[in-house]
Scaffold this active site. Structure first.
Site, short mmCIF file in Angstrom:
data_model
loop_
_atom_site.label_atom_id
_atom_site.label_comp_id
_atom_site.label_asym_id
_atom_site.label_seq_id
_atom_site.Cartn_x
_atom_site.Cartn_y
_atom_site.Cartn_z
CB CYS A 1 19.71 46.20 56.98
SG CYS A 1 20.41 45.50 58.37
CG HIS B 1 16.32 48.15 58.64
ND1 HIS B 1 15.85 46.35 58.94
CD2 HIS B 1 17.79 48.31 59.10
CE1 HIS B 1 16.94 46.08 59.79
NE2 HIS B 1 17.34 46.79 59.63
CG ASN C 1 18.85 45.07 62.70
OD1 ASN C 1 17.87 44.56 61.49
ND2 ASN C 1 20.22 46.36 62.18
N1 ACO Z 1 27.27 47.99 75.86
C1 ACO Z 1 27.68 49.88 76.84
N2 ACO Z 1 28.49 50.42 76.47
C2 ACO Z 1 28.84 49.85 75.55
C3 ACO Z 1 28.38 48.65 74.38
C4 ACO Z 1 27.35 48.02 75.34
N3 ACO Z 1 26.35 47.09 74.73
N4 ACO Z 1 28.08 49.15 73.08
C5 ACO Z 1 28.93 50.37 73.14
N5 ACO Z 1 29.06 50.55 74.67
C6 ACO Z 1 30.13 51.61 74.87
C7 ACO Z 1 31.52 51.58 73.87
O1 ACO Z 1 31.70 51.55 73.94
C8 ACO Z 1 31.95 53.34 73.64
O2 ACO Z 1 32.54 53.51 75.00
P1 ACO Z 1 33.47 54.78 74.89
O3 ACO Z 1 32.49 56.56 74.80
O4 ACO Z 1 34.34 54.33 76.67
O5 ACO Z 1 34.48 54.14 73.84
C9 ACO Z 1 30.00 53.70 74.43
O6 ACO Z 1 29.33 52.92 74.44
C10 ACO Z 1 30.07 55.14 72.98
O7 ACO Z 1 30.22 53.99 72.02
P2 ACO Z 1 29.23 54.60 70.82
O8 ACO Z 1 29.78 53.40 69.74
O9 ACO Z 1 29.79 55.92 70.48
O10 ACO Z 1 27.42 54.85 70.78
P3 ACO Z 1 26.41 54.87 70.48
O11 ACO Z 1 25.64 55.85 70.86
O12 ACO Z 1 26.92 55.18 68.48
O13 ACO Z 1 25.79 53.68 69.63
C11 ACO Z 1 25.42 51.48 68.36
C12 ACO Z 1 26.50 52.69 69.39
C13 ACO Z 1 24.04 51.58 69.02
C14 ACO Z 1 25.91 50.51 67.96
C15 ACO Z 1 25.16 53.10 67.58
O14 ACO Z 1 26.42 52.92 67.13
C16 ACO Z 1 23.95 52.62 66.24
O15 ACO Z 1 23.25 51.42 66.48
N6 ACO Z 1 24.71 51.90 65.26
C17 ACO Z 1 24.44 51.92 64.08
C18 ACO Z 1 25.19 49.93 63.70
C19 ACO Z 1 23.71 48.88 63.26
O16 ACO Z 1 22.36 49.37 63.14
N7 ACO Z 1 24.25 47.89 62.48
C20 ACO Z 1 23.09 47.25 61.80
C21 ACO Z 1 23.28 46.96 60.51
S1 ACO Z 1 22.99 48.28 59.99
C22 ACO Z 1 21.34 48.65 59.19
O17 ACO Z 1 20.61 47.73 60.19
C23 ACO Z 1 20.95 49.98 59.60
#
Ligand code: ACO
Length: 328
Positions: free
Chosen positions: A116, A255, A285
């Protein structure tokens, strides 16, 4: 001889026609529109579905548009740098395919892999070629077909990404352009966000396919934490070392990984939301393409002399910021 700067003289983009909505994703995985929008800011993303077309196609389209915008001829381009983690082939470089197709017969071309942060790393690499006088025109492309490495049965990753491409042309300027950059890498966290197989450590095999190791794997929560800190830290660092206050910054060009990461970065920089480019809602993204896609979407609002801070975080781990004076 006065030192030249590398200024953006043309911006181009490409987005596939197919719109994949959160609603449609609900039919693939256990998720819902409200969860995706509130946790990420994403409502829909574009997917390249046409057979035989891939990252190089989007890069080619974006490049041609950037050249047209600059009023430049492809044969005058000295170098093409294509930032991508989804190249058409591991080799040859996607940039080489673009070079041929756009008719940049005098350019050398290579890919740059920094996930990214790829577009920012490519932009600073291209800028040093211009500043040194070794190149007069450098085409910097960010393009990714993320759908090619997404597991559409994994709700934690497939909702985040989309396909797209963006490109800019860099030329020399006495006044405007890239002033400064900060880039960081933390290789010991390489596996926080990666594609396990398909490279030399684990070539494709029946087993890697069965284990879905050709798809993105990430520790979403840890990446989120690192990205929130990292993007804000570098953005502040570049402001401080260039004596920029919040009121001096016309635009933050972040980004687009998660709207909450963008908001946190803007907050720490002291910027109001009107100064932040955010289009994640429509494209998700697109990895190396997010920043040039923002520049494209906002290009009619940009004014000569505007101070822009470009900021990104991604796999590697890699992160960085660029300070530039808009000069178009
Ligand atoms: N739909 C519904 N529920 C979901 C989903 C979904 N698509 N995905 C995860 N969940 C659930 C999880 O299983 C979890 O359930 P649990 O509590 O029973 O275990 C709950 O939602 C919370 O999950 P978290 O991972 O804590 O959710 P969070 O608020 O952190 O959001 C996300 C997850 C959106 C992936 C976030 O962590 C994120 O954006 N991380 C950055 C990742 C990223 O952007 N990567 C891309 C490349 S790097 C970059 O570009 C910066």
């Amino acid at each position: 001889m006065s030192l030249k700067r590398a200024v953006i003289t043309g911006v181009g983009h490409y987005l596939p026609d197919y719109v994949l909505t959160n609603k449609e994703l609900e039919s693939y995985v256990d998720t819902d529109d409200e969860w995706i929008r509130s946790r990420t800011g994403i409502s829909e993303r574009r997917i390249l579905k046409e057979p035989g077309k891939a990252t190089s196609y989007m890069a080619e389209k974006a490049s041609l548009e950037a050249l047209e915008d600059a009023g430049a001829d492809a044969s005058d381009v000295d170098c093409i740098i294509c930032a991508t983690v989804t190249p058409d082939y591991l080799f040859p470089a996607t940039a080489a395919l673009v070079q041929k197709r756009i008719g940049a017969n005098n350019a050398f071309a290579f890919d740059l892999s920094a996930a990214c942060s790829g577009f920012l790393y490519a932009l600073s690499t291209g800028s040093t070629m211009i500043e040194s006088g070794r190149a007069k025109k450098v085409l910097v492309v960010g393009a990714d077909m993320m759908s090619s490495i997404l597991d559409f049965t994994d709700r934690t990753t497939c909702i985040l990404f989309g396909d797209g491409g963006g490109a800019v042309l860099l030329e020399a300027s006495d006044e405007y352009g890239i002033v400064d950059y900060v880039h960081n890498t933390e290789g010991d966290e390489a596996c926080m966000l990666y594609q396990p197989a398909g490279g030399s450590i684990k070539p494709a095999s029946e087993e890697t396919v069965k284990n879905k190791e050709h798809f993105i794997r990430q520790d979403g929560r840890s990446v989120f934490k690192k990205a929130t800190e990292g993007m804000a830290d570098v953005s502040l660092e570049i402001m401080e070392r260039n004596n920029l206050k919040a009121e001096d910054v016309a635009w933050l060009v972040p980004h687009q990984a998660n709207e909450r990461i963008i908001d946190a970065t803007a907050r720490r920089m002291g910027l109001s939301r009107e100064k932040v480019m955010v289009n994640i809602s429509h494209y998700g993204n697109t990895t190396a393409a997010t920043i040039p896609l923002c520049l494209y979407d906002w290009k009619d609002q940009l004014k000569k002399g505007d101070n822009l801070i470009l900021s990104a975080f991604g796999g590697g781990l890699t992160w960085g910021a660029i300070y530039l004076k808009w000069g178009k």
